[in-house]
Write a protein that holds these residues in place. Structure first.
Motif, PDB file in Angstrom:
ATOM      1  N   PHE A  17       0.701  -1.027   0.058  1.00  0.00           N
ATOM      2  CA  PHE A  17       0.023   0.029   0.051  1.00  0.00           C
ATOM      3  C   PHE A  17       0.797   1.196  -0.088  1.00  0.00           C
ATOM      4  O   PHE A  17       0.703   2.166  -0.617  1.00  0.00           O
ATOM      5  CB  PHE A  17      -0.886  -0.121   1.165  1.00  0.00           C
ATOM      6  N   ASP A  18       1.897   1.167   0.841  1.00  0.00           N
ATOM      7  CA  ASP A  18       2.894   2.337   0.900  1.00  0.00           C
ATOM      8  C   ASP A  18       3.331   2.712  -0.613  1.00  0.00           C
ATOM      9  O   ASP A  18       3.430   3.884  -1.024  1.00  0.00           O
ATOM     10  CB  ASP A  18       3.854   2.136   1.815  1.00  0.00           C
ATOM     11  N   PHE A  19       3.866   1.767  -1.347  1.00  0.00           N
ATOM     12  CA  PHE A  19       4.535   1.758  -2.587  1.00  0.00           C
ATOM     13  C   PHE A  19       3.233   2.152  -3.732  1.00  0.00           C
ATOM     14  O   PHE A  19       3.626   3.032  -4.482  1.00  0.00           O
ATOM     15  CB  PHE A  19       5.388   0.616  -2.975  1.00  0.00           C
ATOM     16  N   LEU A  77       8.490  -3.055  -4.088  1.00  0.00           N
ATOM     17  CA  LEU A  77       8.745  -3.682  -2.722  1.00  0.00           C
ATOM     18  C   LEU A  77       9.985  -4.389  -2.900  1.00  0.00           C
ATOM     19  O   LEU A  77      10.909  -4.627  -1.838  1.00  0.00           O
ATOM     20  CB  LEU A  77       7.479  -4.419  -2.085  1.00  0.00           C
ATOM     21  N   ARG A  78       9.927  -5.365  -3.802  1.00  0.00           N
ATOM     22  CA  ARG A  78      11.050  -6.392  -3.759  1.00  0.00           C
ATOM     23  C   ARG A  78      12.228  -5.671  -3.900  1.00  0.00           C
ATOM     24  O   ARG A  78      13.526  -6.050  -3.282  1.00  0.00           O
ATOM     25  CB  ARG A  78      10.670  -7.450  -5.164  1.00  0.00           C
ATOM     26  N   ARG A 116      18.360   8.006   3.155  1.00  0.00           N
ATOM     27  CA  ARG A 116      17.757   9.107   3.003  1.00  0.00           C
ATOM     28  C   ARG A 116      17.187   9.212   1.587  1.00  0.00           C
ATOM     29  O   ARG A 116      15.987   9.448   1.358  1.00  0.00           O
ATOM     30  CB  ARG A 116      18.482  10.300   3.415  1.00  0.00           C
ATOM     31  N   THR A 117      18.036   8.857   0.473  1.00  0.00           N
ATOM     32  CA  THR A 117      17.755   8.694  -0.700  1.00  0.00           C
ATOM     33  C   THR A 117      16.473   7.919  -1.072  1.00  0.00           C
ATOM     34  O   THR A 117      15.463   8.149  -1.719  1.00  0.00           O
ATOM     35  CB  THR A 117      18.684   8.557  -1.755  1.00  0.00           C
ATOM     36  N   ASP A 118      16.569   6.501  -0.573  1.00  0.00           N
ATOM     37  CA  ASP A 118      15.587   5.491  -0.659  1.00  0.00           C
ATOM     38  C   ASP A 118      14.423   6.225   0.095  1.00  0.00           C
ATOM     39  O   ASP A 118      13.321   5.557  -0.534  1.00  0.00           O
ATOM     40  CB  ASP A 118      15.964   4.212   0.226  1.00  0.00           C
ATOM     41  N   SER A 119      14.293   6.591   1.152  1.00  0.00           N
ATOM     42  CA  SER A 119      13.136   7.121   1.728  1.00  0.00           C
ATOM     43  C   SER A 119      12.593   8.142   0.981  1.00  0.00           C
ATOM     44  O   SER A 119      11.099   8.434   1.068  1.00  0.00           O
ATOM     45  CB  SER A 119      13.419   7.538   3.239  1.00  0.00           C
ATOM     46  N   LEU A 120      13.043   8.886  -0.013  1.00  0.00           N
ATOM     47  CA  LEU A 120      12.527  10.008  -0.779  1.00  0.00           C
ATOM     48  C   LEU A 120      11.855   9.347  -1.832  1.00  0.00           C
ATOM     49  O   LEU A 120      10.885   9.994  -2.499  1.00  0.00           O
ATOM     50  CB  LEU A 120      13.653  11.041  -1.066  1.00  0.00           C
ATOM     51  N   ILE A 121      12.314   8.230  -2.302  1.00  0.00           N
ATOM     52  CA  ILE A 121      11.737   7.626  -3.495  1.00  0.00           C
ATOM     53  C   ILE A 121      10.352   6.992  -3.252  1.00  0.00           C
ATOM     54  O   ILE A 121      10.388   5.989  -2.432  1.00  0.00           O
ATOM     55  CB  ILE A 121      12.653   6.389  -4.189  1.00  0.00           C
ATOM     56  N   ASP A 122       9.385   7.688  -3.444  1.00  0.00           N
ATOM     57  CA  ASP A 122       7.947   7.483  -2.955  1.00  0.00           C
ATOM     58  C   ASP A 122       6.930   7.773  -3.959  1.00  0.00           C
ATOM     59  O   ASP A 122       6.959   8.787  -4.761  1.00  0.00           O
ATOM     60  CB  ASP A 122       7.694   8.092  -1.719  1.00  0.00           C
ATOM     61  N   VAL A 123       5.991   6.665  -4.577  1.00  0.00           N
ATOM     62  CA  VAL A 123       5.023   6.910  -5.560  1.00  0.00           C
ATOM     63  C   VAL A 123       4.065   8.062  -5.087  1.00  0.00           C
ATOM     64  O   VAL A 123       3.497   8.412  -6.035  1.00  0.00           O
ATOM     65  CB  VAL A 123       4.587   5.624  -5.893  1.00  0.00           C
ATOM     66  N   LYS A 124       4.207   8.313  -4.138  1.00  0.00           N
ATOM     67  CA  LYS A 124       3.233   9.354  -3.527  1.00  0.00           C
ATOM     68  C   LYS A 124       3.698  10.898  -3.799  1.00  0.00           C
ATOM     69  O   LYS A 124       2.874  11.643  -3.696  1.00  0.00           O
ATOM     70  CB  LYS A 124       2.720   9.263  -1.839  1.00  0.00           C
ATOM     71  N   SER A 125       4.946  11.022  -4.096  1.00  0.00           N
ATOM     72  CA  SER A 125       5.631  12.309  -4.204  1.00  0.00           C
ATOM     73  C   SER A 125       4.863  12.736  -5.580  1.00  0.00           C
ATOM     74  O   SER A 125       4.671  12.212  -6.382  1.00  0.00           O
ATOM     75  CB  SER A 125       7.128  12.125  -4.386  1.00  0.00           C
TER      76      SER A 125
END
Length: 125
Positions: A17-19, A77-78, A116-125
């Motif tokens: 769901f997060d992704f 997710l994978r 930090r970069t990985d946490s910024l990669i978000d399909v909600k952005s």
């Protein structure tokens, strides 16, 4: 379904769901949030939306299938989990470097930047 399996499924659905939240319909998002995030029962959701428990069940199942389909096609997710595993390995290797060494500090800095970069990669952005 026994308790550990239910917890694992809930965790997986929440991660998916997060992704992929923004790829779901409004109704799918709403029902999944109520069911998995807010821990409402199917009956409680049915009463809230004045529909049958079976209808809620079908909406939740279709939404779960949609999330799994997106993951099968996109694999976000994978990839995220693989990255987290590799970061943990690097961190463990870094712990073998002498405390206070320049190399250890630099490795920690790089690991923090990647996280930090990985946490910024978000399909909600």
């Amino acid at each position: 379904m026994n308790e550990p399996d239910a917890l694992g499924k809930t965790t997986r659905i929440n991660l998916l769901f997060d992704f992929y939240e923004m790829l779901l319909t409004d109704k799918q998002r709403t029902f999944l949030k109520y069911y998995f995030h807010d821990d409402y029962s199917l009956g409680e959701i049915a009463a809230e939306f004045e529909i049958s428990r079976q209808a809620v069940y079908e909406h939740v199942k279709r939404a779960e299938q949609a999330l799994e389909g997106y993951e099968q096609k996109l694999g976000l997710l994978r990839r995220h989990e693989a990255l987290q595993e590799q970061l943990a390995r690097l961190e463990a290797l870094g712990m073998q470097l002498p405390a206070g060494s320049t190399e250890r500090a630099e490795l920690q800095s790089v690991l923090e930047e990647i996280r930090r970069t990985d946490s910024l990669i978000d399909v909600k952005s």
